[in-house]
Design a protein around this motif. Structure first.
Motif, PDB file in Angstrom:
ATOM      1  N   GLY A 179      35.725  66.468  41.893  1.00  0.00           N
ATOM      2  CA  GLY A 179      36.336  65.931  42.566  1.00  0.00           C
ATOM      3  C   GLY A 179      37.619  65.947  42.989  1.00  0.00           C
TER       4      GLY A 179
ATOM      5  N   THR B 296      40.688  65.909  54.385  1.00  0.00           N
ATOM      6  CA  THR B 296      40.352  66.171  53.338  1.00  0.00           C
ATOM      7  C   THR B 296      41.598  65.629  52.031  1.00  0.00           C
ATOM      8  N   THR B 297      41.285  65.500  50.575  1.00  0.00           N
ATOM      9  CA  THR B 297      42.050  65.549  49.973  1.00  0.00           C
ATOM     10  C   THR B 297      42.307  66.739  49.463  1.00  0.00           C
TER      11      THR B 297
ATOM     12  N   ARG C  47      37.093  71.736  45.035  1.00  0.00           N
ATOM     13  CA  ARG C  47      35.644  70.846  45.243  1.00  0.00           C
ATOM     14  C   ARG C  47      36.969  69.782  46.288  1.00  0.00           C
TER      15      ARG C  47
ATOM     16  N   THR D 165      40.098  56.250  48.642  1.00  0.00           N
ATOM     17  CA  THR D 165      39.339  56.971  48.496  1.00  0.00           C
ATOM     18  C   THR D 165      38.584  57.340  47.957  1.00  0.00           C
ATOM     19  N   ARG D 166      37.519  57.317  46.626  1.00  0.00           N
ATOM     20  CA  ARG D 166      36.683  57.030  46.037  1.00  0.00           C
ATOM     21  C   ARG D 166      36.570  59.107  45.519  1.00  0.00           C
ATOM     22  N   LEU D 167      36.802  58.777  44.263  1.00  0.00           N
ATOM     23  CA  LEU D 167      36.654  60.047  44.050  1.00  0.00           C
ATOM     24  C   LEU D 167      35.654  60.464  42.226  1.00  0.00           C
ATOM     25  N   THR D 168      34.739  61.873  42.621  1.00  0.00           N
ATOM     26  CA  THR D 168      33.498  62.220  41.532  1.00  0.00           C
ATOM     27  C   THR D 168      34.471  63.041  40.907  1.00  0.00           C
TER      28      THR D 168
ATOM     29  N   ASP E 231      33.329  67.989  48.263  1.00  0.00           N
ATOM     30  CA  ASP E 231      32.627  67.696  47.338  1.00  0.00           C
ATOM     31  C   ASP E 231      31.325  66.759  47.623  1.00  0.00           C
ATOM     32  N   ASP E 232      30.982  66.762  48.611  1.00  0.00           N
ATOM     33  CA  ASP E 232      30.083  65.141  48.925  1.00  0.00           C
ATOM     34  C   ASP E 232      28.970  65.983  49.367  1.00  0.00           C
TER      35      ASP E 232
ATOM     36  N   THR F  22      37.519  66.670  48.722  1.00  0.00           N
ATOM     37  CA  THR F  22      36.236  65.073  49.221  1.00  0.00           C
ATOM     38  C   THR F  22      37.088  64.434  50.439  1.00  0.00           C
TER      39      THR F  22
END
Length: 687
Positions: A232, A192-193, A213, A226-229, A148-149, A215
């Motif tokens: 993601g 990762t997630t 995706r 953990t920040r998710l977009t 995702d990044d 993260t």
């Protein structure tokens, strides 16, 4: 006296369809009479036959065919079914049914004709209308996992479907066979997630889930936030909901208790709802709301570890959900033809050493299209090198989820090209994203263990039975000849095709048949070549010799050539000059070594092909007759070897090449060691 018996015969016309009364009278010599009446049924009308059967039948399954037959005079005596070359029956009494199974040798996609006939008591036979039954295979799933990044493919991710598990390949792709109508997929990798996808599986084709995706998790600590977009999320939000912010909370050791969290940077948003992703339900559930946002910030309490999102409905048409209940969405709506899009990238230019740009896509003039609508981008990468060569990557697709903001659909995605260079190596580079108004939901046709035949624009791909251990998505594409494909007066590219075997290598070579419209004669010389990218530079490797059969050019078995067993991009060539081959072994210190073998010399005397020696070091390379200088290398190492061979037209010369120099890398089947680069992007292209 004994009575005297006599037999009399008369031809009596029976003119009426149905019952015809016949009266007979006998008179003896004494004028005594006797009479009798009979009714004779005249039946010249065949029974009516109404046939019912499924439109498709999967290999290994049984289906019912049934007939409703009627005859108003002598009745239906028997019904017989014909399924292809099979005869089923006769069935002598209702219900008139037959079990259908796919005949041996039938291929996926083939249509088998089913008919039925009913015979009445008078011998009249009625026939049903023909019914086509298409042969299908079990469904397959083919998808991809992205970071995702960066937006780049993730290799080695675990993808689980119940108790079945696979891993993503170097292109981030995975494939799973299934005969279930619906499945749940979970993609994850250490550090990762994890991401879930609920997939409705279509039979006989490859179903393509929305990209997963992953993260990277925040650094370890008492807790990990953990920040998710928006791209993601652990699961897709129902249509009509968009995330203002999303995050995942993990506690080290214990499960953790309630905690207060403050979210900032919410912009002009005034209210949000707190939703949590339920790993058991595989759904987003309402936790609290509406919650007020002041100056772009809000504070709320989380019940514990988990994945959360601050979500907003598009409008009042989106169903509200009570606390603890799953979120519900609205119906899907297609993007209208009048919709337009704009895009930007920040920064617009990146150095050759690497970096990631942030792309922002806005879709306008799309009223009624809800948040959560997925579109697709075709990603193309090309790099012009200072050496004069042009490196490139095979085109790939990626999904983009759109969300509503200020009345428009928007998305933010990372753009990270997949190669890097030293500054002195690169002249310019471009990453181009073509945004499509929709996405690919299915791909190709399932097969590989069962035989499958695909045809596109006259080009036919046949994958035989047992070519794969299970049925996966098989696809064929026909494209224009790529600009990088070499050509000359004596080497003419006739056709180009892309083959997709779900990332697998076939156990048995496939058959790629191309119309012979460009053939000069049935005795011409034809070569099937596969595109290999070595150091990013497209190179042509010959995998088969072709011949004209039934107005099609098809590959032939040829000693030393593997045939069409790997997916990828293929080009069919016509060679208008004498041709020979040179083969041998590449070694280092007497041991087999995988290497790239090419002929050296002027373009006028050298064919633009390379050969990749296998794990046994063996190679085979087409060459112009005469003295041929060969060079073997192992990019990007210094390993190197040269030899000369005398090639005769129509024959194979032998040339073994011993390489010297330090070998610091090995060659992988999918290509040679590749670097990464991240150029810039301006709008929808990077340069």
């Amino acid at each position: 006296m004994r009575p005297r018996r006599s037999t009399f015969t008369a031809i009596v016309p029976v003119a009426v369809e149905g019952e015809n009364p016949i009266h007979a009278q006998a008179k003896d010599g004494a004028a005594h009479t006797a009479a009798d009446d009979v009714r004779v049924i005249r039946d010249t009308t065949a029974p009516s036959v109404d046939l019912t059967a499924p439109p498709a039948l999967r290999r290994g399954q049984t289906a019912k065919a049934s007939v409703v037959a009627s005859d108003n005079l002598t009745g239906v005596a028997r019904v017989t079914f014909h399924f292809g070359s099979q005869t089923i029956g006769p069935v002598l009494a209702p219900p008139f049914e037959a079990d259908l199974v796919v005949p041996e040798g039938a291929t996926a996609g083939q249509t088998i004709t089913l008919t039925a006939e009913a015979e009445d008591g008078a011998g009249n036979v009625g026939h049903s209308a023909p019914h086509g039954v298409r042969v299908t295979t079990a469904g397959a799933i083919v998808g991809q996992v992205l970071a995702d990044d960066t937006g780049l493919p993730v290799a080695g991710a675990r993808v689980r479907m119940g108790t079945t598990e696979t891993t993503s390949d170097e292109h981030g792709r995975y494939a799973l066979p299934t005969d279930l109508p619906a499945v749940v997929l979970t993609a994850e990798k250490e550090g990762t997630t994890s991401v879930d996808r609920l997939v409705s599986v279509q039979s006989a084709v490859g179903t393509v889930p929305v990209d997963a995706r992953l993260t990277a998790l925040a650094p370890s600590g008492t807790y990990r936030l953990t920040r998710l977009t928006a791209q993601g999320l652990p699961g897709l939000l129902p249509l009509g909901w968009s995330p203002a912010a999303a995050f995942e909370v993990r506690f080290e050791g214990a499960a953790g208790a309630e905690m207060s969290v403050t979210v900032t940077g919410l912009g002009e948003v005034t209210t949000v709802h707190l939703a949590a992703y339920d790993r058991v339900l595989r759904a987003w559930t309402m936790r609290a709301g509406p919650l007020a946002v002041s100056d772009g910030a809000m504070t709320t309490t989380l019940p514990g570890a988990g994945s959360y999102a601050l979500v907003r409905p598009d409008d009042e048409q989106v169903p509200a959900a009570a606390a603890g209940e799953p979120l519900a969405g609205v119906g899907m709506a297609a993007l209208p033809d009048a919709a337009t899009s704009t895009s930007t990238a920040i920064p617009a230019t990146l150095p050759p050493a690497g970096g990631t740009a942030v792309g922002h896509l806005t879709v306008k003039d799309a009223p009624g299209v809800p948040s959560g609508t997925v579109v697709q981008a075709i990603v193309t990468e090309t790099f012009t090198l200072t050496s004069g060569g042009v490196a490139s990557e095979e085109k790939r697709m990626e999904d983009i989820v759109l969300y509503r903001s200020a009345g428009e659909l928007e998305a933010t995605v990372p753009i990270t090209p997949s190669r890097s260079f030293e500054t002195s190596e690169l002249q310019s580079g471009k990453v181009h994203l073509d945004i499509l108004a929709g996405r690919e939901g299915v791909r190709g046709q399932s097969g590989g263990n069962a035989p499958v035949v695909l045809e596109r624009e006259g080009v036919r791909l046949t994958v035989g039975q047992g070519a794969l251990s299970s049925d996966l998505a098989i696809d064929l594409g026909v494209t224009a000849i790529s600009p990088f494909v070499p050509r000359s007066a004596t080497l003419v590219p006739l056709a180009e095709a892309t083959l997709d075997f779900s990332g697998r290598e076939l156990l048995l070579p496939a058959r790629l048949a191309v119309p012979a419209a460009g053939a000069t004669s049935p005795d011409g010389t034809y070569l099937f070549a596969r595109v290999e990218r070595i150091g990013g530079i497209p190179q042509m490797t010959v995998v088969a010799v072709g011949a004209v059969q039934d107005d099609m050019i098809v590959p032939q078995e040829f000693p030393g050539l593997p045939g069409i067993a790997r997916e990828g991009r293929y080009v069919l060539y016509r060679v208008e000059a004498p041709l020979g081959f040179v083969g041998g072994m590449t070694t280092s210190d007497g041991a087999p070594l995988r290497a790239v073998v090419a002929a050296t010399g002027s373009p006028a005397t050298v064919l633009p092909f390379v050969a990749l020696s296998g794990t046994d070091g063996r190679f085979l390379l087409p060459a112009v007759p005469g003295t041929v200088a060969l060079q073997a290398t192992v990019p990007p190492t210094a390993a190197h070897g040269e030899v000369q061979a005398q090639v005769t037209a129509g024959q194979t010369a032998t040339a073994n090449i011993a390489l010297s120099g330090v070998v610091a890398a090995t060659v992988s089947p999918a290509g040679y060691p590749r670097a990464r680069w991240s150029p810039g992007r301006d709008g929808r292209s990077a340069s």
